[in-house]
Design a protein around this motif. Structure first.
Motif, PDB file in Angstrom:
ATOM      1  N   ILE A   6       0.866  -1.188   0.000  1.00  0.00           N
ATOM      2  CA  ILE A   6       0.000   0.000   0.000  1.00  0.00           C
ATOM      3  C   ILE A   6       0.902   1.237   0.000  1.00  0.00           C
ATOM      4  CG2 ILE A   6      -1.744   1.298   1.290  1.00  0.00           C
ATOM      5  CD1 ILE A   6      -2.690  -1.409   2.451  1.00  0.00           C
ATOM      6  N   LEU A   8       2.566   3.475  -3.425  1.00  0.00           N
ATOM      7  CA  LEU A   8       3.427   3.114  -4.564  1.00  0.00           C
ATOM      8  C   LEU A   8       4.191   4.330  -5.072  1.00  0.00           C
ATOM      9  CD1 LEU A   8       0.679   1.018  -6.411  1.00  0.00           C
ATOM     10  CD2 LEU A   8       2.452   0.156  -4.843  1.00  0.00           C
ATOM     11  N   GLY A  12       7.673   2.962  -2.222  1.00  0.00           N
ATOM     12  CA  GLY A  12       6.813   1.780  -2.311  1.00  0.00           C
ATOM     13  C   GLY A  12       6.970   1.059  -3.638  1.00  0.00           C
ATOM     14  N   LEU A  31      -3.608   5.509  -3.653  1.00  0.00           N
ATOM     15  CA  LEU A  31      -4.709   6.425  -3.958  1.00  0.00           C
ATOM     16  C   LEU A  31      -4.593   6.945  -5.388  1.00  0.00           C
ATOM     17  CD1 LEU A  31      -4.816   8.532  -0.655  1.00  0.00           C
ATOM     18  CD2 LEU A  31      -6.375   6.699  -1.342  1.00  0.00           C
ATOM     19  N   MET A  66       3.765   1.721   2.676  1.00  0.00           N
ATOM     20  CA  MET A  66       4.849   2.652   2.321  1.00  0.00           C
ATOM     21  C   MET A  66       4.225   3.993   1.956  1.00  0.00           C
ATOM     22  SD  MET A  66       7.967   1.915   2.679  1.00  0.00           S
ATOM     23  CE  MET A  66       9.524   2.751   2.533  1.00  0.00           C
ATOM     24  N   VAL A  67       3.454   4.519   2.921  1.00  0.00           N
ATOM     25  CA  VAL A  67       2.732   5.787   2.734  1.00  0.00           C
ATOM     26  C   VAL A  67       3.366   6.839   3.647  1.00  0.00           C
ATOM     27  CG1 VAL A  67       0.587   4.624   2.112  1.00  0.00           C
ATOM     28  CG2 VAL A  67       1.016   5.184   4.509  1.00  0.00           C
ATOM     29  N   LYS A 169      15.765   4.099  13.234  1.00  0.00           N
ATOM     30  CA  LYS A 169      15.741   4.933  12.022  1.00  0.00           C
ATOM     31  C   LYS A 169      15.703   6.426  12.376  1.00  0.00           C
ATOM     32  CE  LYS A 169      15.701   5.987   7.674  1.00  0.00           C
ATOM     33  NZ  LYS A 169      14.865   7.038   7.267  1.00  0.00           N
TER      34      LYS A 169
HETATM   35  N1  NAI Z   1      11.938   9.266  -0.135  1.00  0.00           N
HETATM   36  C1  NAI Z   1      12.887   8.801   0.671  1.00  0.00           C
HETATM   37  O1  NAI Z   1      14.084   8.958   0.412  1.00  0.00           O
HETATM   38  C2  NAI Z   1      12.531   8.038   1.907  1.00  0.00           C
HETATM   39  C3  NAI Z   1      11.236   7.971   2.348  1.00  0.00           C
HETATM   40  N2  NAI Z   1      10.939   7.243   3.480  1.00  0.00           N
HETATM   41  C4  NAI Z   1       9.581   7.155   3.987  1.00  0.00           C
HETATM   42  O2  NAI Z   1       8.831   6.255   3.177  1.00  0.00           O
HETATM   43  C5  NAI Z   1       7.457   6.663   3.145  1.00  0.00           C
HETATM   44  C6  NAI Z   1       7.036   6.882   1.708  1.00  0.00           C
HETATM   45  O3  NAI Z   1       7.878   7.862   1.165  1.00  0.00           O
HETATM   46  P1  NAI Z   1       7.929   8.174  -0.416  1.00  0.00           P
HETATM   47  O4  NAI Z   1       7.719   6.945  -1.199  1.00  0.00           O
HETATM   48  O5  NAI Z   1       9.153   8.974  -0.613  1.00  0.00           O
HETATM   49  O6  NAI Z   1       6.644   9.112  -0.552  1.00  0.00           O
HETATM   50  P2  NAI Z   1       5.845   9.458  -1.890  1.00  0.00           P
HETATM   51  O7  NAI Z   1       5.151  10.738  -1.610  1.00  0.00           O
HETATM   52  O8  NAI Z   1       6.729   9.365  -3.080  1.00  0.00           O
HETATM   53  O9  NAI Z   1       4.774   8.269  -1.996  1.00  0.00           O
HETATM   54  C7  NAI Z   1       3.751   8.083  -1.071  1.00  0.00           C
HETATM   55  C8  NAI Z   1       2.623   7.372  -1.807  1.00  0.00           C
HETATM   56  O10 NAI Z   1       1.626   7.009  -0.853  1.00  0.00           O
HETATM   57  C9  NAI Z   1       0.365   7.227  -1.461  1.00  0.00           C
HETATM   58  N3  NAI Z   1      -0.621   7.354  -0.408  1.00  0.00           N
HETATM   59  C10 NAI Z   1      -0.780   8.355   0.486  1.00  0.00           C
HETATM   60  N4  NAI Z   1      -1.772   8.072   1.329  1.00  0.00           N
HETATM   61  C11 NAI Z   1      -2.244   6.865   0.994  1.00  0.00           C
HETATM   62  C12 NAI Z   1      -3.280   6.026   1.495  1.00  0.00           C
HETATM   63  N5  NAI Z   1      -4.014   6.390   2.558  1.00  0.00           N
HETATM   64  N6  NAI Z   1      -3.509   4.850   0.876  1.00  0.00           N
HETATM   65  C13 NAI Z   1      -2.767   4.489  -0.195  1.00  0.00           C
HETATM   66  N7  NAI Z   1      -1.783   5.230  -0.712  1.00  0.00           N
HETATM   67  C14 NAI Z   1      -1.524   6.402  -0.124  1.00  0.00           C
HETATM   68  C15 NAI Z   1       0.549   8.467  -2.306  1.00  0.00           C
HETATM   69  O11 NAI Z   1      -0.434   8.557  -3.312  1.00  0.00           O
HETATM   70  C16 NAI Z   1       1.952   8.245  -2.859  1.00  0.00           C
HETATM   71  O12 NAI Z   1       1.953   7.557  -4.089  1.00  0.00           O
HETATM   72  C17 NAI Z   1       7.377   7.930   4.004  1.00  0.00           C
HETATM   73  O13 NAI Z   1       7.041   7.591   5.318  1.00  0.00           O
HETATM   74  C18 NAI Z   1       8.796   8.459   3.949  1.00  0.00           C
HETATM   75  O14 NAI Z   1       9.114   9.292   5.040  1.00  0.00           O
HETATM   76  C19 NAI Z   1      11.904   6.539   4.154  1.00  0.00           C
HETATM   77  C20 NAI Z   1      13.197   6.566   3.742  1.00  0.00           C
HETATM   78  C21 NAI Z   1      13.638   7.335   2.602  1.00  0.00           C
END
Ligand code: NAI
Ligand code: 5RP
Length: 300
Positions: A6, A8, A12, A31, A66-67, A169
């Motif tokens: 969940i 992407l 994700g 979403l 991975m939201v 982390k």
């Molecule tokens: N970008 C990075 O370098 C890193 C990110 N993280 C963490 O990983 C997680 C995801 O980060 P990213 O992938 O970068 O964010 P992102 O903003 O690229 O992706 C998040 C995705 O989750 C979806 N989403 C949001 N709410 C949702 C829901 N209720 N149900 C289904 N889908 C939903 C969004 O549509 C989006 O596609 C966050 O907690 C972030 O802090 C952890 C380590 C590194």
């Protein structure tokens, strides 16, 4: 194994691709419909809601969230809850606060693994570093998935009970702040100092055998190569800050001194100066006149 994913986005999608590449099945939901369609093209089974995803999974459900940290995690868990029982495992791979994770571990009917994920989008090729907290049996059960998502078996480990993965982390991110600050200060001195230096060449030389070589330093080298030695039009504004704030708050509660992390966090907040400059610096400028009759620098 079959994994429901969940979320992407940047991270994700990497989970999806690496788990598929390792020969497992993936059911994917986001979403954002385009993100779902793209995951389906890569070989995942698309789901059109969290509930649909839960219903498409086998009896013993394995689900990776991975939201974004916060409400999105609680929303997904609320939808999942009626479909979960004690044989199921939910992994939260995002940057959740460890106290949210211990609460969710208590409230969720499934085994709950809080998984700190490090490596960023570069993990698509390299794999991530995964810091996992939660029940041992659930960690063992998900090991084939962790092997696929991480750099390999050495790229993940169980840190301890619920919350410990996200706790480790959180501290990792505090260290990240301090390292970024240290490299930033060193390069600032080199940029402002006595010699006309090519900072990409400096970073490259340091990255080849120097004590301070690291991935962050490789990213410094990349930044100078792509932006120029003066960083071109890159602004002095640093966003983010939540994970560093958590680290400092926890250090205060534990009475552990973390002056470097604290300073790095302060510098980050300090970068968000008003358009007319930081008030505290303007006041210091005026006070030097007050106590020493030093000339006041005034705006054009
Ligand atoms: N970008 C990075 O370098 C890193 C990110 N993280 C963490 O990983 C997680 C995801 O980060 P990213 O992938 O970068 O964010 P992102 O903003 O690229 O992706 C998040 C995705 O989750 C979806 N989403 C949001 N709410 C949702 C829901 N209720 N149900 C289904 N889908 C939903 C969004 O549509 C989006 O596609 C966050 O907690 C972030 O802090 C952890 C380590 C590194
Ligand atoms: O976890 C990360 C890297 O390790 C993510 O990039 C995170 O978004 C950075 O956090 P912050 O917004 O506090 O800088």
């Amino acid at each position: 194994m079959q994994l429901g994913v969940i979320g992407l986005g940047r991270m994700g999608r990497i989970v999806v691709d690496r788990v598929l590449d390792a020969g497992h099945d993936v059911v994917a939901f986001d979403l954002d419909e385009e993100a779902v369609a793209s995951a389906a093209e890569a070989g995942a089974t698309p789901a059109d809601s969290v509930v649909d995803l839960a219903e498409r999974l086998d009896d013993e459900k394995r689900i990776w969230l991975m939201v974004p940290a916060g409400e999105a995690v609680d929303a997904a868990l609320a939808d999942l809850e009626p479909h979960l029982d004690g044989d199921d495992v939910v992994v939260d791979g995002g940057n959740s606060h460890f106290e949210d994770s211990t609460r969710r571990a208590d409230e969720t009917p499934a085994a709950y693994l809080d998984c700190g994920t490090s490596g960023g989008p570069a993990g698509a090729e390299l794999g991530f570093s995964l810091m996992v907290g939660g029940p041992e049996w659930a960690y063992e059960e998900l090991t084939p998935v962790f092997d696929a998502v991480a750099t390999g078996p050495a790229g993940h480990d169980r840190m301890g009970p619920a919350g410990s993965g996200h706790y480790v982390k959180m501290v990792h991110n505090g260290v990240e702040y301090a390292l970024m600050q240290a490299y930033g200060e060193g390069f600032e001195l080199l940029a402002e100092g006595r010699y006309d230096l090519d900072l990409e060449a400096v970073a490259r030389t340091w990255n080849n055998g120097a004590v301070i070589r690291s991935w962050l330093l490789e990213l410094c080298e990349e930044a100078f190569r792509e932006e120029g030695t003066d960083l071109g039009d890159v602004d002095d504004y640093v966003a983010g800050g939540s994970t560093g704030t958590w680290t400092v708050r926890e250090a205060l509660e534990q009475e552990v001194p973390v002056p470097l992390i604290y300073q790095a966090l302060g510098e980050r907040f300090g970068s968000r100066a008003r358009e007319d400059g930081r008030f505290s610096r303007r006041l210091a400028n005026r006070l030097r006149y007050g106590f020493g009759r030093h000339e006041v620098a005034r705006r054009e």
